[in-house]
Write an enzyme that holds these catalytic residues in place. Structure first.
Site, PDB file in Angstrom:
ATOM      1  N   TYR A  25       0.962  -1.205   0.125  1.00 26.00           N
ATOM      2  CA  TYR A  25       0.170  -0.028  -0.321  1.00 26.00           C
ATOM      3  C   TYR A  25       0.788   1.319   0.006  1.00 26.00           C
ATOM      4  O   TYR A  25       0.625   2.131  -0.762  1.00 26.00           O
ATOM      5  CB  TYR A  25      -0.905   0.197   1.277  1.00 26.00           C
ATOM      6  CG  TYR A  25      -1.801   1.197   1.430  1.00 26.00           C
ATOM      7  CD1 TYR A  25      -2.876   1.630   0.726  1.00 26.00           C
ATOM      8  CD2 TYR A  25      -1.306   2.257   2.320  1.00 26.00           C
ATOM      9  CE1 TYR A  25      -3.544   2.731   0.770  1.00 26.00           C
ATOM     10  CE2 TYR A  25      -1.787   3.529   2.634  1.00 26.00           C
ATOM     11  CZ  TYR A  25      -3.057   3.713   1.845  1.00 26.00           C
ATOM     12  OH  TYR A  25      -3.732   4.914   2.036  1.00 26.00           O
ATOM     13  N   TYR A 130     -10.344  14.938   2.843  1.00 30.44           N
ATOM     14  CA  TYR A 130     -10.981  14.523   1.693  1.00 30.44           C
ATOM     15  C   TYR A 130     -12.402  14.905   1.620  1.00 30.44           C
ATOM     16  O   TYR A 130     -13.171  14.897   2.447  1.00 30.44           O
ATOM     17  CB  TYR A 130     -10.995  12.904   1.650  1.00 30.44           C
ATOM     18  CG  TYR A 130      -9.493  12.497   1.390  1.00 30.44           C
ATOM     19  CD1 TYR A 130      -8.466  12.880   0.103  1.00 30.44           C
ATOM     20  CD2 TYR A 130      -9.013  11.509   1.960  1.00 30.44           C
ATOM     21  CE1 TYR A 130      -7.251  12.095   0.103  1.00 30.44           C
ATOM     22  CE2 TYR A 130      -7.596  10.647   1.564  1.00 30.44           C
ATOM     23  CZ  TYR A 130      -6.948  11.262   0.752  1.00 30.44           C
ATOM     24  OH  TYR A 130      -5.595  10.819   0.454  1.00 30.44           O
ATOM     25  N   THR A 156      -7.039  17.976   0.306  1.00 29.63           N
ATOM     26  CA  THR A 156      -6.536  17.358  -0.936  1.00 29.63           C
ATOM     27  C   THR A 156      -7.493  17.458  -2.131  1.00 29.63           C
ATOM     28  O   THR A 156      -8.596  17.235  -2.227  1.00 29.63           O
ATOM     29  CB  THR A 156      -6.459  15.845  -0.445  1.00 29.63           C
ATOM     30  OG1 THR A 156      -5.393  15.621   0.371  1.00 29.63           O
ATOM     31  CG2 THR A 156      -5.888  14.962  -1.842  1.00 29.63           C
ATOM     32  N   ARG A 165      -4.802   1.094  -7.917  1.00 28.73           N
ATOM     33  CA  ARG A 165      -3.303   0.743  -7.566  1.00 28.73           C
ATOM     34  C   ARG A 165      -3.561  -0.779  -7.636  1.00 28.73           C
ATOM     35  O   ARG A 165      -4.115  -1.482  -6.720  1.00 28.73           O
ATOM     36  CB  ARG A 165      -3.114   1.329  -6.220  1.00 28.73           C
ATOM     37  CG  ARG A 165      -3.245   2.716  -6.159  1.00 28.73           C
ATOM     38  CD  ARG A 165      -3.564   3.240  -4.873  1.00 28.73           C
ATOM     39  NE  ARG A 165      -3.882   4.709  -4.746  1.00 28.73           N
ATOM     40  CZ  ARG A 165      -4.343   5.470  -3.975  1.00 28.73           C
ATOM     41  NH1 ARG A 165      -4.509   4.850  -2.758  1.00 28.73           N
ATOM     42  NH2 ARG A 165      -4.655   6.584  -3.923  1.00 28.73           N
ATOM     43  N   LYS A 252      -3.521  20.958  -1.276  1.00 30.19           N
ATOM     44  CA  LYS A 252      -2.744  19.974  -1.638  1.00 30.19           C
ATOM     45  C   LYS A 252      -3.112  19.339  -3.160  1.00 30.19           C
ATOM     46  O   LYS A 252      -4.320  18.998  -3.333  1.00 30.19           O
ATOM     47  CB  LYS A 252      -2.632  18.976  -0.593  1.00 30.19           C
ATOM     48  CG  LYS A 252      -1.640  17.728  -0.979  1.00 30.19           C
ATOM     49  CD  LYS A 252      -1.671  16.728   0.509  1.00 30.19           C
ATOM     50  CE  LYS A 252      -0.519  15.759   0.333  1.00 30.19           C
ATOM     51  NZ  LYS A 252      -1.180  14.586  -0.703  1.00 30.19           N
ATOM     52  N   HIS A 276       0.562  13.267  -5.240  1.00 31.10           N
ATOM     53  CA  HIS A 276       0.015  12.136  -4.239  1.00 31.10           C
ATOM     54  C   HIS A 276       1.065  10.960  -4.336  1.00 31.10           C
ATOM     55  O   HIS A 276       0.586   9.809  -4.294  1.00 31.10           O
ATOM     56  CB  HIS A 276      -1.310  11.852  -4.828  1.00 31.10           C
ATOM     57  CG  HIS A 276      -2.399  11.589  -3.869  1.00 31.10           C
ATOM     58  ND1 HIS A 276      -3.405  12.091  -3.298  1.00 31.10           N
ATOM     59  CD2 HIS A 276      -2.299  10.310  -2.876  1.00 31.10           C
ATOM     60  CE1 HIS A 276      -3.871  11.410  -2.407  1.00 31.10           C
ATOM     61  NE2 HIS A 276      -3.497  10.336  -2.073  1.00 31.10           N
TER      62      HIS A 276
END
Length: 336
Positions: A25, A130, A156, A165, A252, A276
């Site tokens: 991760y 978030y 963010t 991912r 961000k 990120h």
């Protein structure tokens, strides 16, 4: 334990200690992982000009960041699931940052909650937000951060849709891990991690579970999270969040000079040049490669923070030389 001299030493220890799904991760990017790799390799191409015969006495790394005195121009970045890398990981990281004198940023997707970290520390920390479709939950989350005396809100911008991912998909990532035959076999080799986790304060997402209607355990958390990231996030919503927060705001995920200018228009106190960590938009440029252009666009109108690919003091120096005021460390501190 061997003598630790570099972040890579910590990374090797981290890989040995934690279950594979949590190591993967952290040590992965989206899709082909091109951006993830280039975040570090682009740093390696930067050379510093060497000058000599300069008085080096009285030097100091101390500075100030959005009104806060700090020991060096570094902060700990928001990293989700830190409490799965190590028992009570967010609490330990926040305490370490406080002891050293640098800011700590708690992720929305942390294991330990805002309240857990506030209870365990004595100085204000930053909270990373978030934006979710559930505006009532977001409002309550912001209020919880206010109640905890967080000194800055880090919004963010680059996770409106979760990046794909592959390692996480193959590992069946979850917190806590699902006890499949493969997972159990791996956990059996990570006994020190397991002993620590048995005594952990929390083993699931402390900012979400129990704070959202219908999400009272991990069984329904994944589905809720997948549906909640807000694809409609725009500058108007960011301005409203800033007004709702009423304090220092750091934006961000800036990778473009035009977006940096828009961040200034909505009143950001600082921006973070970041992709990120290569975990969202594969094919994006390495963050360090776009820093100079963004620094020229912003000038001295806001503080410029930088993250993505920093693996040591030399990288920090490179980022500062190219226009950053401050650098965030994510994977580097988490390995430790």
């Amino acid at each position: 334990m061997p003598v630790i001299t570099t972040i890579d030493d910590l990374k090797r220890l981290h890989e040995r200690r934690v279950p594979r799904m949590f190591y993967d991760y952290a040590e992965s990017g989206s899709w082909t992982e091109q951006t993830f790799r280039e975040n570090t390799t682009d740093f390696e191409q930067i050379r510093l000009r060497q000058r000599v015969a300069v008085d080096m006495s009285g030097r100091s790394t101390k500075t100030q960041m959005i009104g806060q005195d700090v020991a060096m121009p570094v902060a700990l970045a928001p990293v989700g699931l830190t409490g799965m890398q190590h028992a009570d990981g967010e609490i330990k990281a926040a305490r370490a940052a406080e002891a050293f004198g640098v800011p700590f940023t708690l992720s929305t997707m942390s294991i330990n909650s805002i309240e857990d970290v506030a209870e365990a520390t004595t100085k204000p920390f930053w909270f990373q937000l978030y934006t979710m479709r559930d505006e009532d939950y977001v409002a309550r989350l912001i209020q919880r951060a206010k109640d905890a005396k967080c000194s800055a809100l880090v919004i963010t911008l680059d996770l409106q849709i979760l990046g794909q991912r592959h390692k996480d998909l193959k590992n069946g990532l979850s917190a806590p891990p699902k006890l499949t035959a493969k997972t159990l076999a791996n956990l059996a080799t990570k006994w020190s991690w397991g002993i620590g986790m048995m005594g952990a304060k929390r083993r699931s997402f402390g900012n979400i579970v129990g704070h959202v209607h219908g999400v009272d355990d991990t069984a329904n958390l994944g589905a809720w999270t997948a549906e909640q990231f807000d694809p409609t996030l725009d500058w108007g919503k960011i301005a409203k969040l800033k007004e709702q927060w009423g304090g220092k705001v750091i934006l961000k995920g800036i990778l473009d000079a035009d977006d940096a200018r828009m961040a200034l228009k909505v009143g950001a106190d600082a921006i973070i040049v970041s992709n990120h960590g290569g975990r969202q938009f594969d094919g994006a440029p390495a963050a360090i490669s776009v820093l100079p252009a963004i620094a020229r666009a912003v000038g001295d109108r806001a503080k410029i923070l930088f993250d993505s690919g920093v693996r040591g003091g030399l990288d920090i120096a490179r980022a500062l030389a190219l226009g950053a005021d401050f650098v965030l460390l994510g994977r580097a501190f988490m390995y430790g």
